[in-house]
Motif scaffolding. Structure first.
Motif, PDB file in Angstrom:
ATOM      1  N   ALA A 259      29.051  11.758   3.981  1.00 44.88           N
ATOM      2  CA  ALA A 259      27.838  12.559   3.831  1.00 44.88           C
ATOM      3  C   ALA A 259      28.096  13.882   3.132  1.00 44.88           C
ATOM      4  N   GLY A 260      29.355  14.237   2.941  1.00 42.51           N
ATOM      5  CA  GLY A 260      29.686  15.497   2.296  1.00 42.51           C
ATOM      6  C   GLY A 260      29.705  16.679   3.240  1.00 42.51           C
ATOM      7  N   ALA A 261      29.678  16.423   4.558  1.00 43.05           N
ATOM      8  CA  ALA A 261      29.722  17.517   5.526  1.00 43.05           C
ATOM      9  C   ALA A 261      31.096  18.153   5.540  1.00 43.05           C
ATOM     10  N   ARG A 262      31.130  19.429   5.870  1.00 44.84           N
ATOM     11  CA  ARG A 262      32.386  20.152   6.001  1.00 44.84           C
ATOM     12  C   ARG A 262      32.693  20.508   7.463  1.00 44.84           C
ATOM     13  N   TYR A 263      31.726  20.273   8.360  1.00 43.13           N
ATOM     14  CA  TYR A 263      31.978  20.500   9.780  1.00 43.13           C
ATOM     15  C   TYR A 263      30.962  19.719  10.592  1.00 43.13           C
ATOM     16  N   PHE A 264      31.258  19.540  11.885  1.00 48.41           N
ATOM     17  CA  PHE A 264      30.298  18.924  12.790  1.00 48.41           C
ATOM     18  C   PHE A 264      30.258  19.720  14.081  1.00 48.41           C
ATOM     19  N   VAL A 265      29.142  19.587  14.805  1.00 47.88           N
ATOM     20  CA  VAL A 265      28.949  20.260  16.090  1.00 47.88           C
ATOM     21  C   VAL A 265      28.377  19.223  17.061  1.00 47.88           C
ATOM     22  N   LEU A 266      29.146  18.882  18.083  1.00 43.69           N
ATOM     23  CA  LEU A 266      28.760  17.885  19.081  1.00 43.69           C
ATOM     24  C   LEU A 266      28.258  18.578  20.344  1.00 43.69           C
ATOM     25  N   THR A 267      27.191  18.053  20.940  1.00 47.06           N
ATOM     26  CA  THR A 267      26.697  18.589  22.210  1.00 47.06           C
ATOM     27  C   THR A 267      27.659  18.234  23.336  1.00 47.06           C
ATOM     28  N   SER A 268      28.430  19.196  23.795  1.00 52.60           N
ATOM     29  CA  SER A 268      29.330  18.966  24.934  1.00 52.60           C
ATOM     30  C   SER A 268      28.566  18.951  26.247  1.00 52.60           C
ATOM     31  N   LYS A 269      27.474  19.702  26.324  1.00 54.47           N
ATOM     32  CA  LYS A 269      26.565  19.692  27.476  1.00 54.47           C
ATOM     33  C   LYS A 269      25.205  20.160  26.991  1.00 54.47           C
ATOM     34  N   HIS A 270      24.174  19.325  27.207  1.00 60.71           N
ATOM     35  CA  HIS A 270      22.829  19.742  26.856  1.00 60.71           C
ATOM     36  C   HIS A 270      22.136  20.275  28.105  1.00 60.71           C
ATOM     37  N   HIS A 271      20.826  20.507  28.006  1.00 66.51           N
ATOM     38  CA  HIS A 271      20.102  21.194  29.075  1.00 66.51           C
ATOM     39  C   HIS A 271      20.006  20.389  30.363  1.00 66.51           C
ATOM     40  N   ASP A 272      20.274  19.082  30.294  1.00 59.89           N
ATOM     41  CA  ASP A 272      20.240  18.271  31.519  1.00 59.89           C
ATOM     42  C   ASP A 272      21.500  18.423  32.355  1.00 59.89           C
TER      43      ASP A 272
ATOM     44  N   GLU B 298      39.519  16.836   7.062  1.00 64.91           N
ATOM     45  CA  GLU B 298      39.285  18.218   6.653  1.00 64.91           C
ATOM     46  C   GLU B 298      38.064  18.812   7.324  1.00 64.91           C
ATOM     47  N   LEU B 299      37.360  18.006   8.112  1.00 64.50           N
ATOM     48  CA  LEU B 299      36.193  18.503   8.836  1.00 64.50           C
ATOM     49  C   LEU B 299      36.578  19.543   9.871  1.00 64.50           C
ATOM     50  N   LYS B 300      35.868  20.658   9.896  1.00 58.37           N
ATOM     51  CA  LYS B 300      35.987  21.593  11.000  1.00 58.37           C
ATOM     52  C   LYS B 300      35.215  21.028  12.195  1.00 58.37           C
ATOM     53  N   ARG B 301      35.703  21.294  13.393  1.00 59.49           N
ATOM     54  CA  ARG B 301      35.171  20.655  14.591  1.00 59.49           C
ATOM     55  C   ARG B 301      34.514  21.694  15.486  1.00 59.49           C
TER      56      ARG B 301
END
Length: 481
Positions: free
Chosen positions: A128-141, A176-179
């Protein structure tokens, strides 16, 4: 995820093009400083990254239902809304589909991740050409995708019985993705916040599955979560949310009205962790921690009027309406790949990054209508990315549907739609007598252009040669200007 106001003066436009763009705007690129909170000397990767992937995934993915008023990831809260003006669609759907005795936490076993392939996720993000991703480690639930000593309400103890954060970070370790990691500071309901969950239909207090009693929510629970994420996964981004007091018809949520997250403490820990090593790394935190010096501002959704800002900022937006997976998604609300590229060009021209969200299913698969759009964005970036990555704004971002960016060796014109056989641009755009204008993805010969009393006119091919439809932006690169 309510938008926060304010802007940081702490981010550094470190790329040469970015510095030039800041100068053109009349802003001095702020010098990197390491004194406050033990911050590393610079954050060079974030301003040039421009495109990242947001991932909302959790128990709400098993329910997979939202309505016109509430997105799918707000299912737990929306069940409790009784005022029709605030939207009772989710409450009525749940009652009709599951009955009044079935609680949200009964769906934890249905969040299985049985087809979760983190390596396939990483490949998709790269394509997709992304340079980083952000995963929900904990959402509002309050359900965590990682094990920790403060709570058993997590994916290792319950549901998938897997460290979902760890598996994705491990899969991306050679990329090379930032995490990055999203973390909701507060929660919809929690005994520790004085808001224990209740059955929405009977009002009876119900167990908060996996909860361990604490007397200090911030330091015994929230900070323990964040320190675990920092120590175990070493994220490049910490993305806070759920920080404010709100009442939307289903009870007060996230925190009491008077509250202190003590975020300077936890972020000092985060910055020291990044700096105190033989090879310090650059890390960033967004503006929702309610702390002294945000690294960047977040603007939520694509219904805002984006503005050119002197410092790095981020537009987090969705392909559809819901952030979590929603089987009830309105097809009319789903953005086309062309629209997503248009938004990317606009955000980048205004010195921002675009964080584009996907919502995987409960089993870990990513719906085709999401992945196909990501792949189309990536195909466009492979041709035109030189006008996006590492770019800086010009002294103004746009004229009508024409965007501008600058890089070290070129000035870029980005019409949001194919303009036809001629493109008219304002006369002050830096195209001089010696400039060469080329269409990225087209033939290699310079395009003819002329200066008129009204501006500059560039002659274009009769049709596109890059394989994209007319709805996609094009990029004209101006060199030797």
């Amino acid at each position: 995820m309510p938008e926060q106001r304010g802007i940081s003066r702490r981010g550094a436009l470190t790329a040469a093009g970015a510095a030039a763009g800041a100068a053109m705007l009349g802003f001095a690129a702020p010098a990197a400083r390491a004194a406050d909170l033990g911050r590393p000397a610079a954050t060079p990767w974030f301003p040039s990254a421009k495109f990242g992937i947001f991932i909302h995934w959790g128990v709400y993915s098993a329910l997979a239902w939202g309505d016109a008023k509430h997105a799918a990831e707000w299912y737990l809260y929306a069940m409790n809304v009784t005022d029709p003006a605030r939207g009772t669609g989710t409450r009525e759907h749940h009652l009709r589909t599951y009955g009044p005795e079935v609680n949200y936490d009964d769906f934890i076993p249905r969040f299985t991740a049985r087809r979760y392939d983190p390596r396939a996720w990483v490949r998709l993000f790269e394509q997709a050409g992304a340079r980083y991703f952000v995963l929900t480690s904990k959402h509002h639930d309050g359900f965590q995708l990682f094990d920790n000593p403060a709570s058993d309400r997590n994916s290792v103890r319950l549901g998938p019985r897997r460290d979902l954060v760890g598996e994705l970070f491990h899969a991306a370790r050679h990329s090379e993705l930032k995490r990055g990691l999203y973390h909701s500071l507060g929660e919809f309901y929690s005994p520790a916040l004085g808001t224990p969950p209740r059955n929405p239909y009977t009002g009876v207090e119900i167990p908060y599955t996996g909860f361990r009693p604490v007397t200090d929510y911030v330091r015994q629970y929230e900070h323990v979560h964040l320190k675990t994420l920092i120590d175990r996964y070493d994220p490049d981004v910490l993305w806070a949310d759920g920080q404010g007091y709100h009442e939307f018809g289903g009870g007060s949520i996230f925190r009491p009205k008077v509250w202190d997250w003590h975020s300077d403490e936890i972020l000092a820990y985060y910055y020291r962790n990044a700096a105190d090593r033989p090879r310090p790394k650059s890390v960033v935190a967004n503006d929702r921690f309610e702390y002294a010096h945000p690294d960047y501002v977040t603007v939520e959704g694509d219904n805002k009027t984006y503005v050119l800002r002197p410092d790095p900022w981020e537009a987090c937006l969705n392909i559809g309406k819901s952030w979590g997976y929603n089987e009830n998604e309105d097809p009319a609300k789903i953005k086309s790949a062309a629209r997503l590229v248009q938004l990317l060009a606009e955000v980048v021209s205004k010195n921002g990054n675009m964080l584009l969200n996907i919502g995987p299913r409960e089993d870990g698969t990513i719906p085709d209508w999401m992945s196909s759009r990501l792949l189309e964005v990536g195909r466009w970036l492979r041709i035109n990315g030189r006008a996006i990555y590492g770019s800086a704004p010009w002294r103004r971002a746009m004229d009508g549907a024409l965007c501008y960016t600058r890089t070290r060796d070129a000035f870029h014109l980005i019409p949001l739609h194919w303009p036809g056989v001629k493109l008219a641009v304002p006369g002050d755009v830096p195209i001089t007598g010696h400039a060469r204008v080329r269409l990225l993805g087209g033939h290699s010969r310079p395009l003819p252009w002329t200066r008129t009393a009204d501006g500059i006119v560039i002659d274009l091919p009769a049709r596109r040669t890059d394989g994209f439809t007319e709805e996609f932006p094009a990029v004209l690169s101006v060199s030797a200007w």
